[in-house]
Design a protein around this motif. Structure first.
Motif, PDB file in Angstrom:
ATOM      1  N   GLY A  72      10.775   5.998  -5.769  1.00  0.00           N
ATOM      2  CA  GLY A  72      11.044   4.951  -6.749  1.00  0.00           C
ATOM      3  C   GLY A  72      12.271   5.252  -7.594  1.00  0.00           C
ATOM      4  O   GLY A  72      13.076   6.140  -7.281  1.00  0.00           O
ATOM      5  N   ASN A  73      12.378   4.533  -8.705  1.00  0.00           N
ATOM      6  CA  ASN A  73      13.558   4.649  -9.568  1.00  0.00           C
ATOM      7  C   ASN A  73      13.220   5.098 -10.982  1.00  0.00           C
ATOM      8  O   ASN A  73      13.957   4.803 -11.925  1.00  0.00           O
ATOM      9  CB  ASN A  73      14.294   3.302  -9.632  1.00  0.00           C
ATOM     10  N   ASN A  74      12.102   5.786 -11.146  1.00  0.00           N
ATOM     11  CA  ASN A  74      11.722   6.262 -12.467  1.00  0.00           C
ATOM     12  C   ASN A  74      12.760   7.269 -12.974  1.00  0.00           C
ATOM     13  O   ASN A  74      13.006   8.299 -12.340  1.00  0.00           O
ATOM     14  CB  ASN A  74      10.337   6.912 -12.409  1.00  0.00           C
ATOM     15  N   THR A  75      13.362   6.969 -14.113  1.00  0.00           N
ATOM     16  CA  THR A  75      14.444   7.806 -14.642  1.00  0.00           C
ATOM     17  C   THR A  75      13.959   9.203 -14.997  1.00  0.00           C
ATOM     18  O   THR A  75      14.648  10.201 -14.734  1.00  0.00           O
ATOM     19  CB  THR A  75      15.057   7.150 -15.890  1.00  0.00           C
ATOM     20  N   ALA A 117      13.909  14.994 -13.870  1.00  0.00           N
ATOM     21  CA  ALA A 117      13.145  16.235 -13.726  1.00  0.00           C
ATOM     22  C   ALA A 117      13.407  16.887 -12.366  1.00  0.00           C
ATOM     23  O   ALA A 117      13.604  18.102 -12.270  1.00  0.00           O
ATOM     24  CB  ALA A 117      11.656  15.952 -13.899  1.00  0.00           C
ATOM     25  N   ILE A 118      13.419  16.069 -11.313  1.00  0.00           N
ATOM     26  CA  ILE A 118      13.646  16.617  -9.976  1.00  0.00           C
ATOM     27  C   ILE A 118      15.081  17.115  -9.833  1.00  0.00           C
ATOM     28  O   ILE A 118      15.331  18.171  -9.234  1.00  0.00           O
ATOM     29  CB  ILE A 118      13.322  15.557  -8.902  1.00  0.00           C
ATOM     30  N   ASP A 119      16.038  16.385 -10.399  1.00  0.00           N
ATOM     31  CA  ASP A 119      17.437  16.816 -10.323  1.00  0.00           C
ATOM     32  C   ASP A 119      17.643  18.150 -11.036  1.00  0.00           C
ATOM     33  O   ASP A 119      18.364  19.030 -10.544  1.00  0.00           O
ATOM     34  CB  ASP A 119      18.354  15.754 -10.940  1.00  0.00           C
ATOM     35  N   ILE A 120      17.007  18.304 -12.199  1.00  0.00           N
ATOM     36  CA  ILE A 120      17.126  19.571 -12.934  1.00  0.00           C
ATOM     37  C   ILE A 120      16.496  20.708 -12.132  1.00  0.00           C
ATOM     38  O   ILE A 120      17.073  21.790 -11.986  1.00  0.00           O
ATOM     39  CB  ILE A 120      16.465  19.451 -14.320  1.00  0.00           C
ATOM     40  N   GLY A 170       8.195  29.155  -2.128  1.00  0.00           N
ATOM     41  CA  GLY A 170       7.426  27.958  -1.810  1.00  0.00           C
ATOM     42  C   GLY A 170       7.686  26.830  -2.785  1.00  0.00           C
ATOM     43  O   GLY A 170       7.838  25.665  -2.389  1.00  0.00           O
ATOM     44  N   ILE A 171       7.746  27.171  -4.077  1.00  0.00           N
ATOM     45  CA  ILE A 171       8.042  26.157  -5.093  1.00  0.00           C
ATOM     46  C   ILE A 171       9.426  25.566  -4.865  1.00  0.00           C
ATOM     47  O   ILE A 171       9.635  24.347  -4.974  1.00  0.00           O
ATOM     48  CB  ILE A 171       7.935  26.770  -6.501  1.00  0.00           C
ATOM     49  N   ALA A 172      10.375  26.434  -4.540  1.00  0.00           N
ATOM     50  CA  ALA A 172      11.735  25.959  -4.269  1.00  0.00           C
ATOM     51  C   ALA A 172      11.745  24.984  -3.098  1.00  0.00           C
ATOM     52  O   ALA A 172      12.438  23.955  -3.134  1.00  0.00           O
ATOM     53  CB  ALA A 172      12.651  27.145  -3.973  1.00  0.00           C
ATOM     54  N   GLY A 173      10.963  25.289  -2.066  1.00  0.00           N
ATOM     55  CA  GLY A 173      10.893  24.392  -0.923  1.00  0.00           C
ATOM     56  C   GLY A 173      10.327  23.030  -1.284  1.00  0.00           C
ATOM     57  O   GLY A 173      10.819  21.994  -0.817  1.00  0.00           O
ATOM     58  N   VAL A 174       9.298  23.028  -2.138  1.00  0.00           N
ATOM     59  CA  VAL A 174       8.698  21.761  -2.573  1.00  0.00           C
ATOM     60  C   VAL A 174       9.701  20.943  -3.381  1.00  0.00           C
ATOM     61  O   VAL A 174       9.830  19.724  -3.197  1.00  0.00           O
ATOM     62  CB  VAL A 174       7.424  22.028  -3.397  1.00  0.00           C
ATOM     63  N   VAL A 175      10.420  21.613  -4.275  1.00  0.00           N
ATOM     64  CA  VAL A 175      11.412  20.909  -5.101  1.00  0.00           C
ATOM     65  C   VAL A 175      12.499  20.293  -4.230  1.00  0.00           C
ATOM     66  O   VAL A 175      12.924  19.149  -4.449  1.00  0.00           O
ATOM     67  CB  VAL A 175      12.027  21.875  -6.137  1.00  0.00           C
ATOM     68  N   VAL A 176      12.948  21.040  -3.226  1.00  0.00           N
ATOM     69  CA  VAL A 176      13.984  20.518  -2.328  1.00  0.00           C
ATOM     70  C   VAL A 176      13.462  19.316  -1.547  1.00  0.00           C
ATOM     71  O   VAL A 176      14.176  18.321  -1.355  1.00  0.00           O
ATOM     72  CB  VAL A 176      14.473  21.624  -1.372  1.00  0.00           C
ATOM     73  N   LEU A 177      12.211  19.379  -1.102  1.00  0.00           N
ATOM     74  CA  LEU A 177      11.622  18.243  -0.386  1.00  0.00           C
ATOM     75  C   LEU A 177      11.520  17.019  -1.291  1.00  0.00           C
ATOM     76  O   LEU A 177      11.796  15.889  -0.859  1.00  0.00           O
ATOM     77  CB  LEU A 177      10.234  18.624   0.140  1.00  0.00           C
ATOM     78  N   LEU A 178      11.123  17.236  -2.542  1.00  0.00           N
ATOM     79  CA  LEU A 178      11.046  16.122  -3.489  1.00  0.00           C
ATOM     80  C   LEU A 178      12.427  15.510  -3.723  1.00  0.00           C
ATOM     81  O   LEU A 178      12.572  14.285  -3.818  1.00  0.00           O
ATOM     82  CB  LEU A 178      10.452  16.601  -4.815  1.00  0.00           C
ATOM     83  N   HIS A 179      13.436  16.368  -3.802  1.00  0.00           N
ATOM     84  CA  HIS A 179      14.797  15.864  -4.004  1.00  0.00           C
ATOM     85  C   HIS A 179      15.263  15.055  -2.794  1.00  0.00           C
ATOM     86  O   HIS A 179      15.925  14.018  -2.942  1.00  0.00           O
ATOM     87  CB  HIS A 179      15.747  17.035  -4.256  1.00  0.00           C
ATOM     88  N   THR A 180      14.897  15.521  -1.603  1.00  0.00           N
ATOM     89  CA  THR A 180      15.242  14.781  -0.388  1.00  0.00           C
ATOM     90  C   THR A 180      14.552  13.422  -0.367  1.00  0.00           C
ATOM     91  O   THR A 180      15.163  12.401  -0.020  1.00  0.00           O
ATOM     92  CB  THR A 180      14.833  15.589   0.859  1.00  0.00           C
ATOM     93  N   ALA A 181      13.274  13.411  -0.756  1.00  0.00           N
ATOM     94  CA  ALA A 181      12.535  12.149  -0.817  1.00  0.00           C
ATOM     95  C   ALA A 181      13.124  11.222  -1.872  1.00  0.00           C
ATOM     96  O   ALA A 181      13.186  10.000  -1.690  1.00  0.00           O
ATOM     97  CB  ALA A 181      11.064  12.428  -1.117  1.00  0.00           C
TER      98      ALA A 181
END
Length: 303
Positions: free
Chosen positions: A216-219, A224-227, A198-209
């Motif tokens: 936004g463009n917060n570095t 964090a999401i890329d890692i 489930g956590i993996a799915g959330v991370v992938v969704l965040l990366h897609t967003a």
């Protein structure tokens, strides 16, 4: 090799006796048949229900032949999700039992005394688990293909490719459960794997967003999401849903000509496409990693 084959045969025999796998298979088979029958009945008795809300803006209501085609599109689209769901259930069921029961019952002691090395034991277990999953999910896909004949067929390629993707995703989850169930109670192992998935799915969704520019463009957030994205598994996706979207667009394009609406490219690009080569390579790496973890867990387990 003889040890691997012997363990695999023994494991397949044991898995065939697990009622939970039979229950999941029966539920899946009945569900597929029910979805197909319901859509067929609705397409004949209430065609406006099937056609409503589909196609580009401005499209006219299709005739019965197009209704049948649209019904098939809906059926295949729903079954893509159903097959993926049952593949995950089967992954949990196999992962919770394939190794855990032998270790807890003491059967592993007799197996290791044959002698069978722990590497052969692990390889045989993993091979049998993969074969069992392929057979069960393959049978559900075959049933889906047969039910598709109610609507004329023509989307078999999308179905088979999506089935392969579903098996690939479920196999990775199954390896995680196999490794965890060697160290802990199988139910706890399944819960841990479920949460991780489930956590993996959330991370992938965040990366897609993030890729879509929605975050936004917060570095710091981007880093964090890329890692996180390259730590968790990425569910492999086929091009099936885009094939369905393209077929849906083509279905209504003639009736929508001159009435505006999105182009084919815009319509298809709004649907997630197939996984990239990077995602496939990452999946291969994680399969090798988790398979190695299964072996390490078996090797370190005292029996």
């Amino acid at each position: 090799m003889n040890g691997v084959a012997a363990v695999a045969r023994y494991t397949l025999l044991e898995l065939s006796r697990r009622r939970i796998l039979l229950v999941f298979f029966i539920i899946g088979a009945l569900g597929i048949a029910a979805i197909g029958a319901a859509l067929k009945i609705v397409s004949v008795t209430s065609p406006t229900v099937v056609s409503g809300g589909f196609g580009p803006p401005g499209s006219a209501q299709p005739d019965q032949a197009l209704i049948d085609r649209l019904t098939e599109l809906q059926f295949v689209s729903q079954l893509i999700d159903v097959i993926g769901f049952f593949a995950l259930l089967i992954a949990f069921a196999i992962g919770m039992t394939a190794i855990y029961h032998d270790l807890e019952s003491g059967a592993a002691v007799g197996i290791f005394s044959k002698p069978v090395s722990r590497l052969s034991f692990t390889a045989g277990k993993v091979a049998a688990a993969l074969v069992a999953m392929i057979v069960i999910v393959g049978l559900l896909s075959l049933e889906t293909r047969l039910v598709m004949t109610l609507f004329g067929g023509g989307l078999e390629g999308a179905l088979w490719v999506e089935t392969v993707a579903a098996v690939a995703n479920a196999s990775l989850l199954m390896l995680i459960v196999l490794a965890l169930s060697t160290w802990m109670n199988n139910i706890i192992a399944a819960v841990v794997a479920f949460v991780y998935n489930g956590i993996a799915g959330v991370v992938v969704l965040l990366h897609t967003a993030l890729d879509a520019g929605s975050l936004g463009n917060n570095t710091f957030i981007k880093a964090a999401i890329d890692i996180g994205y390259w730590i968790v598994p990425h569910h492999l996706m086929s091009d099936a849903k885009r094939q369905l979207a393209r077929a849906e667009f083509d279905l209504f394009s003639a009736s929508a000509q001159g009435q505006g609406g999105p182009s084919l490219a815009d319509f298809v690009n709004s649907v997630p496409g197939a996984s990239s080569v990077q995602d496939i390579v990452w999946w291969v790496f994680l399969v090798a990693l988790f398979a190695a973890l299964v072996y390490l867990a078996v090797r370190r387990r005292q029996v």
